[in-house]
Design an enzyme around this catalytic site. Structure first.
Site, short mmCIF file in Angstrom:
data_model
loop_
_atom_site.label_atom_id
_atom_site.label_comp_id
_atom_site.label_asym_id
_atom_site.label_seq_id
_atom_site.Cartn_x
_atom_site.Cartn_y
_atom_site.Cartn_z
CD GLU A 1 47.80 15.10 9.43
OE1 GLU A 1 48.14 15.45 8.31
OE2 GLU A 1 46.84 14.32 9.63
CD GLU B 1 51.62 11.12 4.39
OE1 GLU B 1 52.15 12.13 3.90
OE2 GLU B 1 50.56 11.14 5.05
C1 BGC Z 1 48.13 11.10 8.68
C2 BGC Z 1 48.28 9.62 8.78
C3 BGC Z 1 47.02 9.10 9.36
C4 BGC Z 1 45.97 9.40 8.35
C5 BGC Z 1 44.65 8.78 8.53
C6 BGC Z 1 47.04 11.38 7.70
O1 BGC Z 1 46.85 12.68 7.43
O2 BGC Z 1 49.30 11.72 8.34
O3 BGC Z 1 49.45 9.12 9.04
O4 BGC Z 1 47.06 7.82 9.81
O5 BGC Z 1 45.86 10.75 8.09
O6 BGC Z 1 44.39 8.22 7.37
#
Ligand code: BGC
Length: 994
Positions: free
Chosen positions: A571, A834
């Site tokens: 990501e 997270e």
């Molecule tokens: C990310 C987040 C981001 C989100 C959106 C995720 O996959 O890691 O931190 O803000 O997607 O909801």
């Protein structure tokens, strides 16, 4: 030295007079565009700043003079041939725009500052500082983009050496070498990497890759493609060596290298690596803009034969980037470099990238952020970057005709190696697979030090966590195997580190060695955008100190060129919601002014023609911005303005900010954001508390509108400020009408609801205290737990404290059962997770589809550690006025915080013993602070042992609601309050400024 007596006495007298006449303040920390002695600026009027320091209290600058000269000699002689500001009666020490002769490309400027103190005495001149202009016109560039590949790239026989398909990180792979060999037609292979065409599914539903080692014309290469991507061979080559040998006709007085890449580069000159940037250039939307860097390479050049060399990797340009992006901006990387050499007579020789350069495959067979790097040391070419090499066998490069894009100077600290970590433990959970624990979840790479036979193939796998059996847990990396390979050259100790990849990991598994490796085999090299550290925090609860450490490590590892969400899985994008919720915390930890100045340009670059910001910047998702994510385009410039007093950032971004607010208005019904909210993430990762998404959308519409109005006001544009203030009032009315019930409850009735409504000033006066009570009641009903996700969490503690509910704020902060900040700390986290429940004793790991252990967003409570517990808050842009108001509570015995503001260091240090509180405060010169001491009246407060209201430089302002307030100028003050600590007042009496 001989001197006659009268001259001697005169000299002494002169020295004495100079001493007594000299002002009490000194000028230090000269910076230009936030940087120390920067090279390569492209702002026509760079901004200057400094700080003043003084020993005596309440010192201030009453005037300044700036000299800017074209040579150090002129500057020394006091001649500002470029600019002499003259004596300017002003307190400002930051954001001062150069206003001298127009500057030209490459111009080097030498400058210094003198300041006058509060008594009008002139101080000494500061030390000299410099800045240098970059290229101000596109025609300054004569270099051409070059690349190792092109349509006519040299061929040669194609042989598949080894092909493996599957989930490499989990060893669920199948050998498909024979199959692929059979598919070569006429020296050409083209195949889609999926179960169907490869006839096998070795890894179920896990993300798979096809990894092919092959030879082309006798050279070895590696190529990796994701499942469902097409593999085509011959395709792009591995990382190339590029080089040019050249002659310099005379002696070198100075030399500058201007360089950038579509991709990543590492430059070498005569065998030396140029600069210490990692992963340069910083990531931008390459379709619109690329940033170049400037290096002073004078000391490595010489008259006669020289050689420039470069390695050029895919990076963000043509490698894998987040959420499935591959070759998103282009297919193969390219280099642009211009070396300008000035001789003693001022003649300039220029060496540029052009068709005279040559290339050769380097030992880096493959390099990619998600996949990792492969290096075969047997392929090294000794002296590849030196003048003597015979490069007769090297191929000519291809000139790349590139569409036009902005070439901007990189005016920010680059990514660098910022620390080294030694492993704290080594285990062997499987025979021959050694796991090193670095003791810290970190971002970067490993430096490997081994001695093994030629051809020994060492594999390094990276992970954040361990499985119960001690093996590394890689499932949460998704499609980012994060595997590096090193093939030894043999014959002694070898040291290697990957160049064009990075991993997020705490554990490294090493295999391929015979025998137990040593501790020194592995060193962790920590990387990050090298923003200067500005904050420290410590208190009597070690768990909160660990939380602060986790926040800092999260920031360091995720501020990689752009503010990213996470560093480990596939990501690593510039998620704007994450950036927005965390930015205020980030400003305490590090100087992020130039970092955000650059990223906010990426944000504007991603704005649609209709005015929508995106969800990620650089914009690689092409979706319209979600509430709280898109709003980063307003919240972040405003925060940088507030923290650094930076009006230029507002000027630069006002058009885009305005377009966004207008877009929100157009995509609302009756000012309610009940449609067109893009992917709509809501209060992302909240726990059992769904805040209505239209409510969040409307609240952020109001907040952005308010900040837009404030931005116009800050720039003196009253008409627009009034217009958007009125819009804010109308949105607020619509919000209240739609979401506020007669009993004061908000639809949804979640913590996030109330925290946002209070923070953004959305409620009528009468409803504010009630809202705070509902918020508090919800927390208590949940047993002292929060339920907010990314969006609401940063507002909770400030809003509770503002409401006088500091007990609840402390309870939340010190809670260590799920969900809470200290839950992960209790379970050994060294970075912010997270999810609140990334791992629990009952359930183990959360869904590997989305479970990073290094995401800073939920760490946005860091702002409260500094501003609440430490009590350091700003009262005017750039901390020119400061409020010191620590939240002193029985939950802690002591706390200390310091913050290097743009005006200098602000520090607090408090101790609590029963009802006695001691509070030491440091306030920088040229600022004023209101210090709030817990006491019912001034009589209960002392400063350095004397009644505070009589102390030098301390002025009693008022006592109300449990706080005695004093105004102080600069200096160190030791307050003590002897009286009983009264209950804190509620500051919710007035509709708060958002
Ligand atoms: C990310 C987040 C981001 C989100 C959106 C995720 O996959 O890691 O931190 O803000 O997607 O909801």
């Amino acid at each position: 030295m001989n001197m006659n007596p009268s001259k001697y006495i005169l000299t002494l007298l002169g020295v004495f007079l100079a001493t007594v006449c000299t002002a009490e303040l000194s000028v230090k920390n000269l910076r230009c565009e936030y940087l120390v002695n920067p090279l390569g600026l492209d702002a026509a009027s760079p901004r200057l700043s400094w700080i003043v320091t003084a020993d005596r209290r309440a010192e201030k600058q009453t005037a300044y003079r700036i000299l800017v000269a074209s040579t150090p000699e002129l500057l020394k002689a006091g001649t500002g041939d470029l600019w002499d500001s003259g004596k300017v009666a002003a307190e400002e020490t930051a954001q001062i725009e150069y206003a001298g002769k127009p500057l030209v490309s490459r111009e080097r400027c030498f400058w210094k500052v003198q300041a006058w103190d509060r008594d009008g005495e002139a101080g000494d001149w500061s030390d000299a500082a410099t800045w240098e202009m970059g290229f101000l016109a596109p025609t300054d560039w004569t270099a051409q983009w070059i690349s190792s590949t092109g349509p006519d790239r040299a061929g040669g026989a194609l042989t598949i050496r080894r092909a493996v398909y599957g989930a490499a990180a989990d060893y669920q792979t199948a050998d498909v070498t024979t199959l692929l060999t059979g598919k070569i037609v006429g020296n050409h292979l083209k195949i889609v990497a999926n179960d169907d065409s490869l006839g096998v599914n070795p890894a179920g539903r896990l993300a798979k890759q096809l990894r092919v080692e092959y030879e082309l014309g006798g050279q070895s290469f590696v190529k990796v493609v994701d499942e469902n991507q097409t593999l085509e061979l011959p395709g792009s080559e591995p990382v190339p060596y590029l080089r040019k040998a050249f002659n310099v006709s005379s002696s070198v007085r100075s030399a500058r290298l201007y360089v950038t890449a579509l991709g990543l580069y590492e430059l070498h000159l005569n065998g030396h690596r140029v600069g210490d940037h990692v992963l340069a250039p910083d990531w931008t939307d390459y379709r619109k803009r690329v940033r170049y860097q400037v290096y002073d390479v004078t000391s490595w050049l010489r008259g006669g034969a020289n050689a420039l060399g470069a390695l050029v990797g895919d990076g963000w340009y043509s490698g894998h980037i987040g959420n499935g992006g591959f070759e998103y901006f282009g297919k193969t990387p390219a280099l642009l470099a211009q070396l300008e050499i000035t001789d003693a007579d001022g003649h300039v020789e220029t060496i540029v990238t052009d068709d005279s350069w040559k290339w050769h495959a380097s030992p880096i067979g493959a390099s990619d952020f998600m996949l990792g790097e492969d290096y075969d040391a047997r392929q090294e070419i000794k002296g590849w970057d030196e003048r003597k090499l015979d490069d007769g066998q090297w191929q000519p490069v291809t000139i790349r005709s590139e569409s036009s894009r902005e070439l901007d100077a990189q005016v920010m600290e680059p990514v660098r190696e910022v620390a080294e970590l030694k492993p704290v433990k080594i285990t062997e959970p499987q025979p021959g697979h050694w796991v090193y624990d670095m003791g810290q979840n970190m971002v970067g790479v490993v430096r490997l030090k081994v001695a093994a036979a030629a051809g020994t193939r060492i594999t390094l796998r990276h992970a954040e966590m361990l499985n119960p059996d001690g093996t590394i847990y890689t499932t949460n990396l998704r499609g980012a195997p994060s595997v590096d390979h090193y093939v030894c050259r043999g014959g002694g100790t070898e040291i290697w580190q990957p160049r064009f990849t990075f991993h997020g990991f705490r554990y490294v598994e090493i295999s391929g060695l015979t025998g137990k490796p040593k501790a020194g085999t592995v060193t962790g090299l920590v990387i990050g955008s090298d923003n200067l550290r500005t904050g420290t925090f410590a208190c009597s609860d070690p768990r909160l100190n660990q939380l602060q450490s986790n926040i800092r490590w999260g920031q360091r590892g995720n501020y990689i060129s752009v503010p990213t969400d996470c560093p480990q899985r596939d990501e690593r994008l510039g998620w704007m919601g994450d950036a927005e919720v965390f930015i205020r915390t980030a400003t305490y930890n590090a100087d992020v002014a130039s970092f955000f100045s650059k990223w906010l340009v990426d944000v504007d670059d991603g704005q649609t023609a209709e005015g929508s910001f995106s969800d990620v910047s650089p914009n690689t998702m092409g979706v319209n911005g979600v509430p709280a994510w898109g709003d980063a385009g307003v919240i972040c410039p405003w925060t940088i303005y507030e923290v650094y007093g930076d009006k230029r950032i507002l000027e630069r971004h006002l058009p885009a900010m305005t377009r966004w607010v207008d877009y929100l208005e157009q995509h609302s019904d009756g000012l309610i954001r009940d449609r067109d909210r893009g992917n709509d993430y809501g209060d992302w990762l909240s726990i059992g508390a769904d805040t209505p998404k239209d409510l969040i959308g409307t609240a952020f519409f109001a907040y952005s509108t308010h900040l837009l109005a404030s931005s116009y006001r800050a720039l003196g544009r009253t008409a627009e400020a009034d217009k958007y203030d009125q819009l804010f009032e109308r949105i607020k009315a619509a919000f209240d009408q739609r979401y506020l019930a007669a009993d004061g409850r908000l639809t949804g009735n979640t913590q996030c609801d109330y925290a946002m409504a209070l923070k953004f000033g959305l409620l009528p006066e009468a409803a504010r205290a009630q809202a705070a009570q509902y918020l508090q009641a919800d927390i208590e009903a949940k047993g002292g737990h929060l339920s907010t996700g990314f969006v609401g969490v940063s507002y909770l503690l400030p809003v509770l404290t503002q409401a006088g509910a500091e007990d609840t704020a402390y309870e939340l902060l010190r809670q260590d059962t799920f969900p809470s900040w200290l839950f992960s700390v209790k379970h050994g986290a060294t970075t912010i997770w997270e999810r609140w429940d990334g791992w629990t004793p009952e359930k183990g790991f959360q869904d590997p589809g989305m479970n990073s252990f290094n995401h800073y967003s939920l760490g946005s409570c860091g702002e409260y550690l500094f501003g609440g517990i430490g009590g350091i808050r700003l009262a005017s842009p750039g901390y020119q006025r400061i409020v010191i108001s620590p939240v002193i509570h029985d939950g802690l015995d002591w706390a200390k915080a310091s913050y290097n503001s743009i005006h200098g260091t602000i520090a607090t240090d408090w101790k609590r013993q029963g009802d006695r509180v001691e509070l030491t405060v440091v306030i920088p010169a040229n600022t004023t602070a209101t210090v709030c001491v817990p006491a019912t009246d001034a009589a209960g407060v002392t400063e350095s042992g004397r009644p505070a209201s009589q102390a030098v430089g301390v002025k009693f302002l008022r006592a109300a609601d449990g706080l005695a307030e004093f105004e102080v100028g600069s200096g160190t003050y030791k307050f003590a309050a002897e009286s009983n600590r009264p209950a804190r007042r509620s500051l919710l009496t007035k509709t708060g400024q958002p």
